[in-house]
Design a protein around this motif. Structure first.
Motif, PDB file in Angstrom:
ATOM      1  N   THR A  78      44.386 -35.905   5.945  1.00  0.00           N
ATOM      2  CA  THR A  78      45.665 -35.288   6.326  1.00  0.00           C
ATOM      3  C   THR A  78      46.860 -35.947   5.647  1.00  0.00           C
ATOM      4  O   THR A  78      47.989 -35.554   5.895  1.00  0.00           O
ATOM      5  CB  THR A  78      45.857 -35.371   7.845  1.00  0.00           C
ATOM      6  N   LYS A  79      46.628 -36.923   4.804  1.00  0.00           N
ATOM      7  CA  LYS A  79      47.722 -37.696   4.209  1.00  0.00           C
ATOM      8  C   LYS A  79      48.694 -36.841   3.397  1.00  0.00           C
ATOM      9  O   LYS A  79      49.888 -37.056   3.442  1.00  0.00           O
ATOM     10  CB  LYS A  79      47.138 -38.803   3.343  1.00  0.00           C
ATOM     11  N   TYR A  80      48.201 -35.891   2.643  1.00  0.00           N
ATOM     12  CA  TYR A  80      49.046 -35.136   1.710  1.00  0.00           C
ATOM     13  C   TYR A  80      49.427 -33.750   2.213  1.00  0.00           C
ATOM     14  O   TYR A  80      49.874 -32.917   1.439  1.00  0.00           O
ATOM     15  CB  TYR A  80      48.336 -35.023   0.356  1.00  0.00           C
ATOM     16  N   LEU A  81      49.247 -33.491   3.486  1.00  0.00           N
ATOM     17  CA  LEU A  81      49.607 -32.183   4.027  1.00  0.00           C
ATOM     18  C   LEU A  81      51.118 -32.053   4.136  1.00  0.00           C
ATOM     19  O   LEU A  81      51.820 -33.001   4.500  1.00  0.00           O
ATOM     20  CB  LEU A  81      48.978 -31.979   5.409  1.00  0.00           C
ATOM     21  N   LEU A  82      51.618 -30.860   3.834  1.00  0.00           N
ATOM     22  CA  LEU A  82      53.053 -30.601   3.884  1.00  0.00           C
ATOM     23  C   LEU A  82      53.465 -29.861   5.151  1.00  0.00           C
ATOM     24  O   LEU A  82      54.639 -29.692   5.410  1.00  0.00           O
ATOM     25  CB  LEU A  82      53.487 -29.796   2.653  1.00  0.00           C
ATOM     26  N   GLY A  83      52.502 -29.379   5.903  1.00  0.00           N
ATOM     27  CA  GLY A  83      52.805 -28.672   7.139  1.00  0.00           C
ATOM     28  C   GLY A  83      53.104 -27.201   6.955  1.00  0.00           C
ATOM     29  O   GLY A  83      53.454 -26.512   7.899  1.00  0.00           O
ATOM     30  N   ALA A 105      43.575 -34.666  -4.516  1.00  0.00           N
ATOM     31  CA  ALA A 105      44.162 -33.361  -4.198  1.00  0.00           C
ATOM     32  C   ALA A 105      43.141 -32.515  -3.442  1.00  0.00           C
ATOM     33  O   ALA A 105      41.946 -32.779  -3.477  1.00  0.00           O
ATOM     34  CB  ALA A 105      44.578 -32.644  -5.480  1.00  0.00           C
ATOM     35  N   TYR A 106      43.657 -31.501  -2.763  1.00  0.00           N
ATOM     36  CA  TYR A 106      42.793 -30.579  -2.032  1.00  0.00           C
ATOM     37  C   TYR A 106      42.201 -29.562  -2.995  1.00  0.00           C
ATOM     38  O   TYR A 106      42.866 -29.101  -3.916  1.00  0.00           O
ATOM     39  CB  TYR A 106      43.579 -29.870  -0.931  1.00  0.00           C
ATOM     40  N   ARG A 107      40.949 -29.211  -2.776  1.00  0.00           N
ATOM     41  CA  ARG A 107      40.253 -28.211  -3.586  1.00  0.00           C
ATOM     42  C   ARG A 107      39.481 -27.287  -2.654  1.00  0.00           C
ATOM     43  O   ARG A 107      38.983 -27.708  -1.612  1.00  0.00           O
ATOM     44  CB  ARG A 107      39.249 -28.867  -4.540  1.00  0.00           C
ATOM     45  N   THR A 108      39.368 -26.029  -3.050  1.00  0.00           N
ATOM     46  CA  THR A 108      38.522 -25.103  -2.310  1.00  0.00           C
ATOM     47  C   THR A 108      37.234 -24.919  -3.097  1.00  0.00           C
ATOM     48  O   THR A 108      37.261 -24.739  -4.312  1.00  0.00           O
ATOM     49  CB  THR A 108      39.199 -23.741  -2.086  1.00  0.00           C
TER      50      THR A 108
END
Length: 128
Positions: A78-83, A105-108
């Motif tokens: 959850t560190k890089y979540l922007l909301g 980074a997040y990846r799908t």
């Protein structure tokens, strides 16, 4: 000098030295060479279950452009979540979102193009 030398000795350790330790012997057992073929449905269930474990795992899948991607990933970062949230539900497109530990980074990942998943020293190949 052999393994029994003074502390800090980085000489030849030979067969009876470093490779005779219990950890190395454990790595050579079948426990860490575990391979299993699973279905896509089982792979999805495995990934869902791994969300609870909060462990790092590796996987490989085929990207949209046809190239393969191997990544070390983790759920529940959850560190890089922007909301802001997503504008779509990945489950509707048979996707799952993970955090790529190498890229930061997040990846799908496309569950229908998943090739294998490795967790807890076990590799699960996904049948086509």
């Amino acid at each position: 000098m052999g393994y029994g030398g003074s502390q800090g000795d980085k000489g030849d350790r030979g067969v009876g030295g470093y490779f005779g330790t219990p950890m190395i012997n454990k790595l050579n057992t079948n426990e860490f060479n575990y391979n299993k073929m699973i279905t896509k449905k089982e792979a999805k269930h495995l990934l869902e279950k791994m969300k609870e474990d909060n462990r790092m795992f590796s996987l490989e899948f085929i990207k949209k452009d046809g190239t393969r991607r191997t990544m070390l990933a983790r759920f529940n970062v959850t560190k890089y979540l922007l909301g802001e949230g997503r504008r779509y539900d990945p489950a509707n497109y048979n996707l799952m979102t993970v955090f790529d530990m190498n890229k930061g980074a997040y990846r799908t990942i496309p569950l229908d193009r998943l090739l294998w998943v490795r967790t807890k020293g076990k590799r699960y190949y996904v049948s086509p």
